[in-house]
Write a protein that holds these residues in place. Structure first.
Motif, PDB file in Angstrom:
ATOM      1  N   PHE B 304       0.468  13.041 -20.796  1.00  0.00           N
ATOM      2  CA  PHE B 304      -0.234  12.122 -20.074  1.00  0.00           C
ATOM      3  C   PHE B 304      -1.802  12.405 -19.865  1.00  0.00           C
ATOM      4  O   PHE B 304      -2.073  13.409 -20.423  1.00  0.00           O
ATOM      5  N   ARG B 305      -2.427  11.444 -19.262  1.00  0.00           N
ATOM      6  CA  ARG B 305      -3.824  11.506 -19.205  1.00  0.00           C
ATOM      7  C   ARG B 305      -4.198  11.819 -17.704  1.00  0.00           C
ATOM      8  O   ARG B 305      -3.631  11.079 -16.837  1.00  0.00           O
ATOM      9  N   ILE B 306      -5.021  12.776 -17.297  1.00  0.00           N
ATOM     10  CA  ILE B 306      -5.559  12.923 -15.947  1.00  0.00           C
ATOM     11  C   ILE B 306      -6.896  12.729 -16.076  1.00  0.00           C
ATOM     12  O   ILE B 306      -7.732  13.450 -16.638  1.00  0.00           O
ATOM     13  N   THR B 307      -7.321  11.961 -14.948  1.00  0.00           N
ATOM     14  CA  THR B 307      -8.720  11.521 -14.556  1.00  0.00           C
ATOM     15  C   THR B 307      -8.985  12.385 -13.608  1.00  0.00           C
ATOM     16  O   THR B 307      -8.173  12.497 -12.405  1.00  0.00           O
ATOM     17  N   VAL B 308      -9.981  13.401 -13.738  1.00  0.00           N
ATOM     18  CA  VAL B 308     -10.191  14.494 -12.812  1.00  0.00           C
ATOM     19  C   VAL B 308     -11.596  14.235 -11.994  1.00  0.00           C
ATOM     20  O   VAL B 308     -12.542  14.117 -12.684  1.00  0.00           O
ATOM     21  N   VAL B 309     -11.645  13.791 -10.975  1.00  0.00           N
ATOM     22  CA  VAL B 309     -12.810  13.487 -10.133  1.00  0.00           C
ATOM     23  C   VAL B 309     -13.219  14.866  -9.237  1.00  0.00           C
ATOM     24  O   VAL B 309     -12.361  15.276  -8.822  1.00  0.00           O
ATOM     25  N   ARG B 310     -14.549  15.344  -9.593  1.00  0.00           N
ATOM     26  CA  ARG B 310     -15.196  16.267  -8.627  1.00  0.00           C
ATOM     27  C   ARG B 310     -16.650  15.551  -8.535  1.00  0.00           C
ATOM     28  O   ARG B 310     -17.199  15.332  -9.299  1.00  0.00           O
ATOM     29  N   GLY B 311     -16.559  15.398  -7.034  1.00  0.00           N
ATOM     30  CA  GLY B 311     -17.840  14.789  -6.531  1.00  0.00           C
ATOM     31  C   GLY B 311     -17.817  13.465  -7.200  1.00  0.00           C
ATOM     32  O   GLY B 311     -16.930  12.882  -7.104  1.00  0.00           O
ATOM     33  N   ILE B 312     -19.273  13.203  -7.540  1.00  0.00           N
ATOM     34  CA  ILE B 312     -19.250  11.837  -8.164  1.00  0.00           C
ATOM     35  C   ILE B 312     -18.842  11.915  -9.888  1.00  0.00           C
ATOM     36  O   ILE B 312     -19.201  11.126 -10.788  1.00  0.00           O
ATOM     37  N   HIS B 313     -18.453  13.110 -10.197  1.00  0.00           N
ATOM     38  CA  HIS B 313     -18.313  13.182 -11.723  1.00  0.00           C
ATOM     39  C   HIS B 313     -16.739  13.100 -11.912  1.00  0.00           C
ATOM     40  O   HIS B 313     -15.665  13.472 -11.221  1.00  0.00           O
ATOM     41  N   GLU B 314     -16.474  12.654 -13.275  1.00  0.00           N
ATOM     42  CA  GLU B 314     -15.097  12.390 -13.794  1.00  0.00           C
ATOM     43  C   GLU B 314     -15.011  12.719 -14.957  1.00  0.00           C
ATOM     44  O   GLU B 314     -15.926  12.742 -15.966  1.00  0.00           O
ATOM     45  N   ASP B 315     -13.984  13.578 -15.202  1.00  0.00           N
ATOM     46  CA  ASP B 315     -13.594  13.903 -16.649  1.00  0.00           C
ATOM     47  C   ASP B 315     -12.041  13.354 -16.947  1.00  0.00           C
ATOM     48  O   ASP B 315     -11.257  13.239 -15.821  1.00  0.00           O
ATOM     49  N   VAL B 316     -11.738  13.167 -18.347  1.00  0.00           N
ATOM     50  CA  VAL B 316     -10.072  12.800 -18.516  1.00  0.00           C
ATOM     51  C   VAL B 316      -9.834  13.850 -19.472  1.00  0.00           C
ATOM     52  O   VAL B 316     -10.373  14.093 -20.503  1.00  0.00           O
ATOM     53  N   ILE B 317      -8.641  14.272 -19.045  1.00  0.00           N
ATOM     54  CA  ILE B 317      -7.947  15.342 -19.879  1.00  0.00           C
ATOM     55  C   ILE B 317      -6.632  15.067 -20.213  1.00  0.00           C
ATOM     56  O   ILE B 317      -5.870  14.347 -19.426  1.00  0.00           O
ATOM     57  N   ASP B 318      -5.916  15.699 -21.305  1.00  0.00           N
ATOM     58  CA  ASP B 318      -4.685  15.477 -21.429  1.00  0.00           C
ATOM     59  C   ASP B 318      -3.557  16.544 -20.790  1.00  0.00           C
ATOM     60  O   ASP B 318      -3.978  17.636 -20.293  1.00  0.00           O
ATOM     61  N   ALA B 319      -2.448  16.205 -20.351  1.00  0.00           N
ATOM     62  CA  ALA B 319      -1.435  17.069 -19.614  1.00  0.00           C
ATOM     63  C   ALA B 319      -0.188  16.872 -19.940  1.00  0.00           C
ATOM     64  O   ALA B 319       0.415  15.628 -20.047  1.00  0.00           O
ATOM     65  N   LYS B 320       0.649  17.824 -20.392  1.00  0.00           N
ATOM     66  CA  LYS B 320       1.936  17.888 -20.728  1.00  0.00           C
ATOM     67  C   LYS B 320       2.762  17.741 -19.593  1.00  0.00           C
ATOM     68  O   LYS B 320       2.415  18.247 -18.479  1.00  0.00           O
ATOM     69  N   ALA B 321       3.752  16.796 -19.732  1.00  0.00           N
ATOM     70  CA  ALA B 321       4.614  16.584 -18.527  1.00  0.00           C
ATOM     71  C   ALA B 321       5.400  17.952 -18.110  1.00  0.00           C
ATOM     72  O   ALA B 321       5.685  18.070 -17.113  1.00  0.00           O
ATOM     73  N   THR B 322       5.477  18.931 -18.895  1.00  0.00           N
ATOM     74  CA  THR B 322       6.315  20.266 -18.585  1.00  0.00           C
ATOM     75  C   THR B 322       5.271  21.121 -18.238  1.00  0.00           C
ATOM     76  O   THR B 322       5.930  22.469 -17.954  1.00  0.00           O
ATOM     77  N   GLU B 323       4.166  20.924 -18.205  1.00  0.00           N
ATOM     78  CA  GLU B 323       3.019  21.963 -17.710  1.00  0.00           C
ATOM     79  C   GLU B 323       2.614  21.574 -16.465  1.00  0.00           C
ATOM     80  O   GLU B 323       2.229  20.195 -16.260  1.00  0.00           O
TER      81      GLU B 323
END
Lengths: 509, 394
Positions: B304-323
Motif C-alpha cells: 500500500f501507499r502511505i501519505t505521511v504528514v509531518r507538520g505541513i510536510h508530506e511524504d508518500v511511501i510504500d508499505a507492505k501489508a505484513t509489515e
C-alpha cells in the motif's frame, strides 16, 4: 524539509487544558494558531495511561465549573460553545470527610450539604446554609465581574458581599459565623485543592471553591481526562489549529521588547505575532527569553515575590477486587488527623509521613473505569515542592516507595483491608514524574499560592502592569485563576482574550 | 452585611492590592534559576543519549554482550533492573530502533565508568538488528539510545518477596540484571531463576549468573535437549518444575520467546496463580502478523501507499501489508520514535487521517479515547488500505 508555515498569528507553548482552551478561542476568532506540546499527546497531567492492559486516570479527581447539561457553569458552557462534546459523568458526592471521631459523607446542594453537616453537628444548619449562601453570592459576583467589570461605587452597590469580604482571609470570615470546630472541620476538606492555610487563603477563593463544588457538584469524563484533552485537541485541529507533539520549546524570541517567535529543541525557529506560554514565568524569565537582557528586573522581582504552591504525590492502585468487596464506599474521601489547615500545610513541607490525603475510587462514579472484578484506588497528597527539592536521583526510588507505602498502610488501616494483598498494578506519581512529563517548574502543578499578598483580586487589578514583554501572554495554573483543571481552562481563555484585545487595540491605532 | 466594620470592609480590595505590590517590591531582583526537581527528572529521563560501545565480549557460543558508555562520559540514568533501552541504528538502508533488556545492573551506572550492557544472540531468521550487533558492531561505534524504559521490574508494593523468573533464550537478560543488583545488596527481593535452554552450550550470561548466586539468588538451568552428561533439571518449564521452586507466595516473571510464553502461560494456569502474581514482559513485534485472528488474509501480499504528514510536510511511501507502519517508516528513513515494539509504551502513537489498519490484538495498548479518534501505535498496526497518517516531527 519545511514543517511549519513562515508565520503564525499565535504560537502556544503547551498543549494542556490552558493552552488548548486558548487555541480553541483564538481559532474560533479565525486566528492562525500553532500549539507546541513536549509530550506525544495532549493534556499535560489531564491524561491517562495504560498498564497491564488497564487504562488508568493520571490526575483528575473532580472537574469543577461544569454543571448539568441544562444549567452549565462557565467551563461546561465553554466546552459546549466550542463544540467539545464530552461524555460527563456526575460524581455522586462532594466528599466523605474522615477525621478522628468524625465520618460524614456530604452531598452537593446547599441545603442537602447543610442538612448533612447539621446531622453530624446538630444546631448548625442555619449558620452553615448562611455561609454557603454567602459563598454563592461571592461566586456569582466573581463570575459576573470577570465578564462585566464595573466601577468601584457601582460594585459596592451591586456586589456588596464580594467587596466587603475581599480584604479578608477565609479564617477571618469563618470566625464571624461562630460555628463549632467540628462543623468547621467538615467545611475545610476542599482546602487541599488550593493548598493555603485558612489564615492566609483569601475568602474569595474559598467562596468560589465551596459554591462551585457544593452548589453544583463535580464531573469526570467517561473515558478519563484523556477524553477531555483529546476532544479539545481534535476540535482545535478541526478548526484549523496546527498541533505538533514532541516539540519542546527552548527559547522565546524577543525583538525590540516584543515576542516574535520561538525556537524548539529540535532547532526550528518559528515566527509569530504573539506567544502564549504555559511554561511558568519562572522558567520563561530565567531560561527562555532570548536575548536574556530583554527581561526587566521587575519581572524577576515578581516571580521571586510569589510563593510556589503545591505539587502532587499519588499512589494509584488497580486492585483485584471490586470496591464493594473491599468496603470502599465513597468516590472521594478526605482523611486527616486534623482539619487545622495550617497544621496540614506544615506537614506538606516535608517528605512525610503525610496524613492529610485524598482518595479516589473512580469506579464509584464510572463503573466502567476498570475491568469487571477490579477497581482503581488512588491515594493522593499534595506536598509543597520544598521537601522534594532535597531528593537526589540515588535516593529517589527509596523515598518514593517509603512515602507510597506509608500512604497505602494509612488507608489500609482505615479500610480494615490490607490493600497490598490485592495489587494488580501500582503506579507512583511524584513531583519528578510531573516535571518529567510536563516540564513544569519544580514539578509544581498549582502555580503560585493564593495568599493575602497574592490575592486574586490584586492579581486582576495589577495584571495590566505585569506585561513585561509585549505580545507575550501566559496561560496555566500560574495565572490569575490559579490551580485546578477548571481554572486551567479559564486561565487559557484569559490569555486568548488578552491577545485578541491587543490585536484589536493595535488594529485600531 | 458586615465583617469587621464598614471602612475596613470596603477598603479590602485596595489593601490586598497594596500588599501584593509590596511583596514584589521587597523581592530580590536576582534570577533564581534552580529547578532541582526538574533536574532529577532530567537525570532519570534524559531522552536520547549518544552512547559509545566500550567493550564487546562473548556471552555464550552465539551471544554477545555489548557495553555502552555515554559518548560525553556523563553518568547514565539509574534505571530499574529489568528495564530495557531503545537503540537507534542505521543499517540495511533503514533507520531502525529496537528495545533490548539491559543485562547489567543499575549499580553499574553508579561507578566511575557509568555503563549499561545488552546481550543479544545471532538470530535464526529475521533478526537483522541482532545479527548486526553480533557480527558488525565494534568497540568505538556510537548509537543513539534511550535508557530505562518499560514496566518489567520488581515492584515491592505489588510483587511477592519471592520471585520465580521463568526465562528462555535471551529472555534471561532482565533477570541477569536483577540477580546482579540483588547480589550487590541493592535490591530487596529473593529470586529463583528457572532458565530453559536447549543445551548447556546455549546458556547465556552464565558467568554473570554464577557470580550473582547468593542466598537470595538461585539459578536453576533447565535443559530441554538430549545431553546425557547434564546433571541438573531437564525438560521444559512445566507446572511441576515451577511448583518445586515456588514459595507459598510467589510472583512469576516471564521473559522469553513467544512460543515459551504460550507454554508457560498454560503451565501457570495449572497452578492457579492469581493474576496479580503473573508478570509477562512484552512480546515484541509479532513475528507473523497473518497468524493472528481476524487478519485479512486476502491482503497479505499487497503493498500500500502511505501519505505521511509531518507538520505541513508530506511524504508518500510504500508499505507492505505484513509489515507494521513503524517498519514502513523505518524503511523509508522517516524518523519515528518507538520503544517496546509491542504496542504498549505508546511512544509511536500516530494519527490515522484516512484508510484502515489492522491492530495486532495481543499488542493493543491504546487508550479508549485514542481508539475513538483513530490513533494507533505504529509498531503494532498494519496497513489494510492506502493510508494517510500524521506523526510527530522528530
Amino acid at each position: 524539509m519545511k514543517f511549519y508555515k513562515d508565520h503564525y498569528d499565535v504560537v502556544i507553548i503547551g498543549g494542556a487544558l490552558a493552552g488548548l482552551s486558548a487555541a480553541l478561542m483564538l481559532a474560533d476568532k479565525g486566528k492562525d494558531v500553532l500549539v507546541l506540546e513536549r509530550h506525544n499527546l495532549p493534556g499535560g497531567i489531564a491524561t491517562s495511561f495504560v498498564r497491564g492492559g488497564i487504562e488508568i486516570e493520571a490526575a483528575l479527581h473532580e472537574m469543577m465549573s461544569i454543571g448539568p447539561k441544562d444549567n452549565r457553569l462557565k467551563v461546561g458552557k465553554f466546552f459546549d460553545d466550542m463544540g467539545v462534546d464530552i461524555d460527563w459523568l456526575k460524581v455522586p458526592e462532594c466528599y466523605h470527610a474522615s477525621l478522628p471521631g468524625l465520618e460524614v459523607t456530604l452531598h452537593p446542594g446547599l441545603e442537602t450539604f447543610s442538612r448533612e453537616v447539621d446531622a453530624a453537628v446538630p444546631g448548625t444548619y442555619d449558620k452553615v446554609l448562611r455561609l454557603l449562601n454567602l459563598c454563592t453570592t461571592v461566586f456569582d459576583s466573581v463570575n459576573e465581574l470577570s465578564v462585566h467589570p464595573m466601577s468601584k461605587p457601582k460594585m459596592l452597590l451591586k456586589h456588596e458581599a464580594f467587596v466587603k469580604t475581599a480584604g479578608y482571609s477565609t479564617q477571618e470570615v469563618l470566625d464571624t459565623f461562630g460555628l463549632p470546630q467540628k462543623a468547621l472541620d467538615l467545611l475545610a476538606p476542599y482546602w487541599i485543592y488550593v493548598g493555603t492555610g485558612f489564615r492566609e487563603l483569601p475568602f474569595t477563593i474559598y467562596s468560589v471553591l465551596m459554591a462551585d463544588y457544593v452548589g453544583y457538584g463535580s464531573y469526570i469524563p467517561h473515558k478519563f481526562s484523556h477524553e477531555m484533552s483529546l476532544k479539545m485537541a481534535e476540535r482545535a485541529e478541526a478548526m484549523g489549529v496546527q498541533i505538533e507533539y514532541r516539540q519542546h520549546v527552548d527559547k522565546i524570541l524577543v525583538k525590540d521588547g516584543r515576542a516574535c517567535g520561538v525556537r524548539t529543541a529540535r532547532g526550528d525557529e518559528i515566527r509569530a505575532d504573539y506567544v502564549i506560554s504555559s511554561a511558568y514565568p519562572n522558567s520563561v524569565y530565567t531560561h527562555m527569553i532570548e536575548p536574556a537582557d530583554a527581561v526587566p528586573p521587575a519581572a524577576i522581582k515578581m516571580v521571586n515575590g510569589r510563593r510556589l504552591s503545591l505539587s502532587a504525590f499519588s499512589v494509584i492502585l488497580i486492585l483485584d477486587r471490586t470496591a464493594e468487596e473491599l468496603g470502599i464506599r465513597d468516590y472521594s474521601v478526605f482523611r486527616g488527623e486534623t482539619m487545622d489547615t495550617h497544621a496540614c500545610y506544615d506537614e506538606l513541607k516535608g517528605l512525610g509521613p503525610y496524613r492529610y490525603i485524598t482518595c479516589i475510587c473512580h469506579n464509584l462514579a464510572n463503573p466502567d473505569a476498570t475491568p469487571p472484578g477490579t477497581c482503581s484506588y488512588s491515594i493522593t497528597t499534595l506536598p509543597r515542592v520544598d521537601g522534594w527539592k532535597t531528593v537526589t536521583m540515588d535516593d529517589y526510588d527509596r523515598v518514593k516507595h517509603e512515602v507510597a507505602r506509608q500512604l497505602i498502610d494509612y488507608m489500609s488501616a482505615y479500610l480494615g483491608v490490607n490493600l497490598l494483598d490485592h495489587v494488580l498494578e501500582c503506579v507512583i506519581e511524584t513531583p519528578m514524574t510531573i516535571a518529567h512529563y510536563t516540564g513544569m517548574w519544580n514539578g509544581c502543578i498549582y502555580g503560585y499560592a493564593h495568599t493575602m499578598d497574592d490575592h486574586i483580586i490584586a492579581r486582576l487589578q495589577t495584571a495590566g502592569a505585569e506585561h513585561f514583554i509585549d505580545h507575550l501572554e501566559f496561560s496555566g495554573a500560574h495565572q490569575i485563576s490559579g490551580d485546578g483543571m477548571g481554572p486551567a481552562v479559564t486561565n487559557g481563555r484569559k490569555a486568548a482574550k488578552n491577545v485578541l484585545d491587543t490585536m484589536a487595540k493595535e488594529a485600531g491605532k | 452585611m458586615k465583617v469587621k466594620g464598614f471602612l475596613k470592609d470596603v477598603t479590602g480590595a485596595s489593601r490586598v492590592t497594596k500588599a501584593r505590590l509590596a511583596a514584589f517590591e521587597q523581592a530580590s531582583a536576582q534570577p533564581v534559576r534552580s529547578d532541582p526537581i526538574g533536574d532529577v527528572a532530567r537525570q532519570l529521563h534524559p531522552g536520547k543519549l549518544l552512547l559509545r560501545v566500550t567493550d564487546i565480549r562473548d556471552a555464550s557460543k552465539t551471544a554477545k554482550t555489548l557495553r555502552f558508555e555515554a559518548a560525553d562520559g556523563r553518568r547514565l540514568p539509574l534505571f530499574q533492573a529489568g528495564q530495557y533501552l531503545v537503540l537507534d541504528l542505521d543499517i540495511g538502508g533503514s533507520l531502525v530502533s529496537r528495545p533490548f533488556s539491559i543485562s547489567s545492573a543499575p549499580a553499574d551506572t553508579c561507578g566511575a565508568h557509568s555503563f549499561v550492557e545488552i546481550t543479544t544472540r545471532r538470530s535464526r531468521g529475521n533478526g537483522f538488528v541482532c545479527d548486526y550487533l553480533c557480527s558488525e558492531a565494534k568497540v568505538g561505534d556510537t548509537f543513539m539510545a534511550m535508557v530505562g524504559c518499560g514496566q518489567f521490574y520488581y515492584e515491592p508494593l505489588r510483587d511477592a518477596k519471592h520471585v520465580v523468573a521463568l526465562a528462555g533464550g535471551t529472555g534471561i537478560t532482565p533477570f541477569a540484571s536483577m540477580a546482579r543488583e540483588i547480589s550487590l545488596g541493592r535490591l530487596d527481593m529473593d529470586l529463583t531463576i528457572l532458565y530453559g535452554s536447549v543445551s548447556s552450550d546455549d546458556i547465556i550470561l552464565k558467568d554473570q549468573l554464577d557470580a550473582s548466586a547468593c542466598d537470595r539468588v538461585h539459578v536453576v538451568h533447565v535443559i530441554s535437549g538430549d545431553e546425557p552428561s547434564w546433571q541438573g533439571e531437564r525438560g521444559f518449564l512445566s507446572a511441576e518444575l515451577i511448583r518445586k521452586y515456588s514459595a507459598e507466595d510467589t510472583t512469576y516473571f516471564v521473559c522469553g520467546p513467544q512460543v515459551m510464553y504460550r507454554f508457560v502461560h498454560g503451565e501457570l494456569a495449572k497452578l492457579n496463580v492469581p493474576r496479580r502474581r503473573e508478570r509477562f514482559e512484552v512480546f515484541g513485534q509479532a513475528k507473523d502478523i497473518t497468524a493472528f485472528p481476524g487478519y485479512p488474509q486476502e491482503l497479505k501480499d499487497r503493498t500500500f501507499r502511505i501519505t505521511v504528514v509531518r507538520g505541513i510536510h508530506e511524504d508518500v511511501i510504500d508499505a507492505k501489508a505484513t509489515e507494521s507502519v513503524a517498519v514502513a517508516l523505518e524503511r523509508a528513513r522517516i524518523p519515528v520514535e518507538t520503544g517496546c515494539r509491542s504496542g504498549e509504551c505508546g511512544f509511536c502513537r500516530s494519527k490515522l487521517l484516512s484508510g484502515t489498519v489492522y491492530v495486532c490484538p495481543e499488542n493493543d495498548g491504546r487508550r479508549a479515547a485514542d481508539k475513538d479518534f483513530g490513533y494507533f501505535h505504529a509498531c503494532s498496526a498494519y496497513p489494510t488500505s492506502d493510508l494517510k497518517i500524521r506523526i510527530p516531527i522528530l
